[in-house]
Motif scaffolding. Structure first.
Motif, PDB file in Angstrom:
ATOM      1  N   GLU A   1       0.754  -1.149   0.249  1.00 47.89           N
ATOM      2  CA  GLU A   1       0.088  -0.204   0.040  1.00 47.89           C
ATOM      3  C   GLU A   1       0.856   1.292   0.126  1.00 47.89           C
ATOM      4  O   GLU A   1       1.892   1.426   0.634  1.00 47.89           O
ATOM      5  CB  GLU A   1      -1.069   0.137   1.221  1.00 47.89           C
ATOM      6  CG  GLU A   1      -2.005   1.385   1.244  1.00 47.89           C
ATOM      7  CD  GLU A   1      -2.676   1.524   2.331  1.00 47.89           C
ATOM      8  OE1 GLU A   1      -2.925   0.685   3.215  1.00 47.89           O
ATOM      9  OE2 GLU A   1      -3.333   2.496   2.418  1.00 47.89           O
TER      10      GLU A   1
ATOM     11  N   ARG B   1      -6.366   3.484 -14.019  1.00 49.51           N
ATOM     12  CA  ARG B   1      -6.877   2.053 -13.517  1.00 49.51           C
ATOM     13  C   ARG B   1      -7.112   0.943 -14.371  1.00 49.51           C
ATOM     14  O   ARG B   1      -6.679   0.015 -14.110  1.00 49.51           O
ATOM     15  CB  ARG B   1      -8.604   2.600 -12.865  1.00 49.51           C
ATOM     16  CG  ARG B   1      -8.318   3.208 -11.461  1.00 49.51           C
ATOM     17  CD  ARG B   1      -9.725   3.558 -11.012  1.00 49.51           C
ATOM     18  NE  ARG B   1      -9.788   4.323  -9.833  1.00 49.51           N
ATOM     19  CZ  ARG B   1     -10.601   5.259  -9.369  1.00 49.51           C
ATOM     20  NH1 ARG B   1     -11.495   5.627 -10.279  1.00 49.51           N
ATOM     21  NH2 ARG B   1     -10.623   5.975  -8.351  1.00 49.51           N
TER      22      ARG B   1
ATOM     23  N   LEU C   1      -4.325  -3.398  -9.545  1.00 50.71           N
ATOM     24  CA  LEU C   1      -3.771  -2.307  -8.597  1.00 50.71           C
ATOM     25  C   LEU C   1      -5.195  -1.686  -8.179  1.00 50.71           C
ATOM     26  O   LEU C   1      -6.086  -1.407  -9.187  1.00 50.71           O
ATOM     27  CB  LEU C   1      -3.222  -0.956  -8.902  1.00 50.71           C
ATOM     28  CG  LEU C   1      -1.552  -1.545  -9.193  1.00 50.71           C
ATOM     29  CD1 LEU C   1      -0.758  -0.336  -9.525  1.00 50.71           C
ATOM     30  CD2 LEU C   1      -0.947  -2.151  -7.827  1.00 50.71           C
ATOM     31  N   ARG C   2      -5.715  -1.461  -6.901  1.00 50.10           N
ATOM     32  CA  ARG C   2      -6.611  -0.518  -6.652  1.00 50.10           C
ATOM     33  C   ARG C   2      -6.162   1.017  -6.230  1.00 50.10           C
ATOM     34  O   ARG C   2      -5.556   1.061  -5.214  1.00 50.10           O
ATOM     35  CB  ARG C   2      -7.390  -1.097  -5.251  1.00 50.10           C
ATOM     36  CG  ARG C   2      -8.439  -0.447  -4.783  1.00 50.10           C
ATOM     37  CD  ARG C   2      -8.964  -1.101  -3.360  1.00 50.10           C
ATOM     38  NE  ARG C   2     -10.270  -0.368  -2.944  1.00 50.10           N
ATOM     39  CZ  ARG C   2     -10.768  -0.164  -1.998  1.00 50.10           C
ATOM     40  NH1 ARG C   2     -10.123  -0.731  -0.915  1.00 50.10           N
ATOM     41  NH2 ARG C   2     -11.731   0.637  -1.469  1.00 50.10           N
ATOM     42  N   ILE C   3      -6.944   1.704  -6.703  1.00 56.47           N
ATOM     43  CA  ILE C   3      -6.340   3.192  -6.801  1.00 56.47           C
ATOM     44  C   ILE C   3      -7.268   4.104  -6.456  1.00 56.47           C
ATOM     45  O   ILE C   3      -8.641   4.102  -7.300  1.00 56.47           O
ATOM     46  CB  ILE C   3      -5.977   3.636  -8.458  1.00 56.47           C
ATOM     47  CG1 ILE C   3      -4.620   2.572  -8.837  1.00 56.47           C
ATOM     48  CG2 ILE C   3      -5.398   5.146  -8.347  1.00 56.47           C
ATOM     49  CD1 ILE C   3      -4.297   3.187 -10.298  1.00 56.47           C
TER      50      ILE C   3
ATOM     51  N   ARG D   1      -3.992   7.022  -3.135  1.00 60.29           N
ATOM     52  CA  ARG D   1      -3.755   5.611  -2.634  1.00 60.29           C
ATOM     53  C   ARG D   1      -3.858   4.348  -3.305  1.00 60.29           C
ATOM     54  O   ARG D   1      -5.067   4.140  -4.032  1.00 60.29           O
ATOM     55  CB  ARG D   1      -4.995   5.699  -1.270  1.00 60.29           C
ATOM     56  CG  ARG D   1      -4.793   4.292  -0.455  1.00 60.29           C
ATOM     57  CD  ARG D   1      -5.495   4.167   0.601  1.00 60.29           C
ATOM     58  NE  ARG D   1      -5.909   3.041   1.366  1.00 60.29           N
ATOM     59  CZ  ARG D   1      -6.529   2.175   1.259  1.00 60.29           C
ATOM     60  NH1 ARG D   1      -7.292   2.255   0.261  1.00 60.29           N
ATOM     61  NH2 ARG D   1      -6.419   1.130   2.150  1.00 60.29           N
ATOM     62  N   VAL D   2      -2.900   3.662  -3.303  1.00 57.06           N
ATOM     63  CA  VAL D   2      -2.493   2.726  -4.119  1.00 57.06           C
ATOM     64  C   VAL D   2      -2.529   1.454  -3.262  1.00 57.06           C
ATOM     65  O   VAL D   2      -1.441   1.156  -2.222  1.00 57.06           O
ATOM     66  CB  VAL D   2      -1.536   2.755  -5.183  1.00 57.06           C
ATOM     67  CG1 VAL D   2      -1.331   1.727  -6.345  1.00 57.06           C
ATOM     68  CG2 VAL D   2      -1.463   4.278  -5.770  1.00 57.06           C
TER      69      VAL D   2
ATOM     70  N   MET E   1       2.925  -1.726  -8.865  1.00 53.01           N
ATOM     71  CA  MET E   1       3.333  -0.532  -8.006  1.00 53.01           C
ATOM     72  C   MET E   1       4.250   0.241  -8.502  1.00 53.01           C
ATOM     73  O   MET E   1       4.386   1.455  -8.866  1.00 53.01           O
ATOM     74  CB  MET E   1       3.068  -1.114  -6.576  1.00 53.01           C
ATOM     75  CG  MET E   1       3.365   0.186  -5.697  1.00 53.01           C
ATOM     76  SD  MET E   1       1.630   1.135  -5.202  1.00 53.01           S
ATOM     77  CE  MET E   1       0.818  -0.424  -4.355  1.00 53.01           C
TER      78      MET E   1
ATOM     79  N   LEU F   1       3.739   1.930 -11.755  1.00 49.50           N
ATOM     80  CA  LEU F   1       2.886   2.963 -11.559  1.00 49.50           C
ATOM     81  C   LEU F   1       3.481   4.254 -11.242  1.00 49.50           C
ATOM     82  O   LEU F   1       3.488   5.562 -11.705  1.00 49.50           O
ATOM     83  CB  LEU F   1       1.772   2.640 -10.555  1.00 49.50           C
ATOM     84  CG  LEU F   1       0.610   3.764 -10.377  1.00 49.50           C
ATOM     85  CD1 LEU F   1      -0.053   4.212 -11.776  1.00 49.50           C
ATOM     86  CD2 LEU F   1      -0.268   3.184  -9.216  1.00 49.50           C
TER      87      LEU F   1
END
Length: 329
Positions: A17, A42, A48-50, A58-59, A66, A69
């Motif tokens: 995270e 996205r 990834l959750r962005i 917040r990633v 990661m 990104l």
């Protein structure tokens, strides 16, 4: 940008995270209208959750993606700093092709509308060259020749490139032929009308939120000439505008404020001196005294350099002709 990182164990899988703080760019430009840019990012990073809030991205997700990104967000950040814009095709070029746009030759900076600020005449190019070749430059010419606007563009570029830590802009508080009397408000309210042209140029080149933040942190300072006494101005680009309205004592005081790693640009228009007739212009005296001093450049702009409405050129020419005829009498 700042990165905050922690590792989380989810179903025995190592998940990273990170919080990426967009410090020096406008988050609205980065996210896009209706978060359109964020949605493209996205889709390009499905593992990834962005999530974005204010200026923090917040990633959560795969460590390898990661890292990719982070690298791509840094490239997007540099793109926004250069061009003040970020388009959907730019994001795709950066992520898929690893390509970023290069600054075209001759462009100083880009405005908030995406318009390039660059020299539009031979003498404007001389002003840019003189700035790079000297620590102090005098730019003298009639209204509309771009001397103030181009000078501020050079200062903004120096700040973005980290060649300077701050911009200091100053003007003598002299009214243009009319007495304004006592102005209401605090000190800032009283001096702002004199400095509005400088605010206008800055607002054209920097996001409003970023400009306000820079002014609060004193990275950009705008003050009347009287406030310069006693200061040493280091690591800065310092611009004195409307210098034809300084007295000899004022301009001497200003020029001797120069510190280490500082560049000074002094602009003025000899045809718009608003001092009392009995008072000599400090700019005229300074140009005479400093004419052959090494490290000082002097650029004279003319009617041919006027970049405002074409009628401005005709007005300047008409007044010059009148002044010549009046002086003959």
């Amino acid at each position: 940008m700042l990165y905050l990182c922690r590792q989380i164990a989810i179903l025995n899988t190592k998940v990273i995270e990170k919080h990426i703080v967009l410090e020096d760019i406008d988050p609205v430009v980065f996210y896009g209208v209706g978060n359109s840019h964020l949605q493209i990012i996205r889709s390009l990073f499905p593992k990834l959750r962005i999530v974005a809030r204010d200026n923090v991205v917040r990633v959560l997700g795969d460590e390898e993606q990661m890292a990719a990104l982070e690298e791509n967000i840094e490239a997007m950040r540099r793109q926004i700093l250069r061009f003040n814009t970020l388009k959907e095709e730019d994001i795709i070029d950066i992520v898929k092709g690893g390509r970023t746009k290069e600054m075209p030759e001759g462009v100083v900076v880009y405005t908030m509308s995406g318009r390039p600020v660059k020299p539009r005449s031979e003498n404007q190019q001389k002003l840019i060259d003189a700035y790079h070749q000297n620590d102090m430059v005098f730019a003298v010419g009639p209204a509309g020749t771009g001397k103030t606007y181009l000078s501020i563009a050079l200062a903004v570029k120096a700040l973005k490139d980290k060649a300077a830590k701050r911009i200091i802009l100053s003007r003598p508080a002299v009214e243009a032929g009319e007495k304004l009397g006592f102005l209401p408000g605090d000190m800032k309210d009283k001096i702002d009308p004199y400095l509005q042209p400088l605010y206008d140029a800055l607002e054209d080149m920097l996001p409003q939120v970023k400009l306000q933040d820079m002014m609060e942190k004193h990275q950009i300072q705008i003050a009347p000439l009287a406030f310069m006494r006693g200061r040493t101005l280091s690591d800065a680009v310092v611009i004195l505008d409307e210098a034809q309205n300084t007295t000899p004592a004022q301009i001497r005081m200003f020029l001797t404020r120069m510190g280490w790693n500082t560049k000074m640009i002094v602009t003025g228009d000899m045809t718009q001196i608003d001092l009392p007739r009995s008072q000599k212009s400090g700019l005229i005296e300074a140009l005479h005294i400093l004419n052959n001093v090494e490290g000082i450049g002097v650029v004279n702009l003319t009617q041919k350099d006027i970049v405002r409405h074409k009628l401005v050129t005709r007005i300047v020419n008409a007044y010059e002709q009148y002044d010549k005829e009046y002086n003959k009498e």
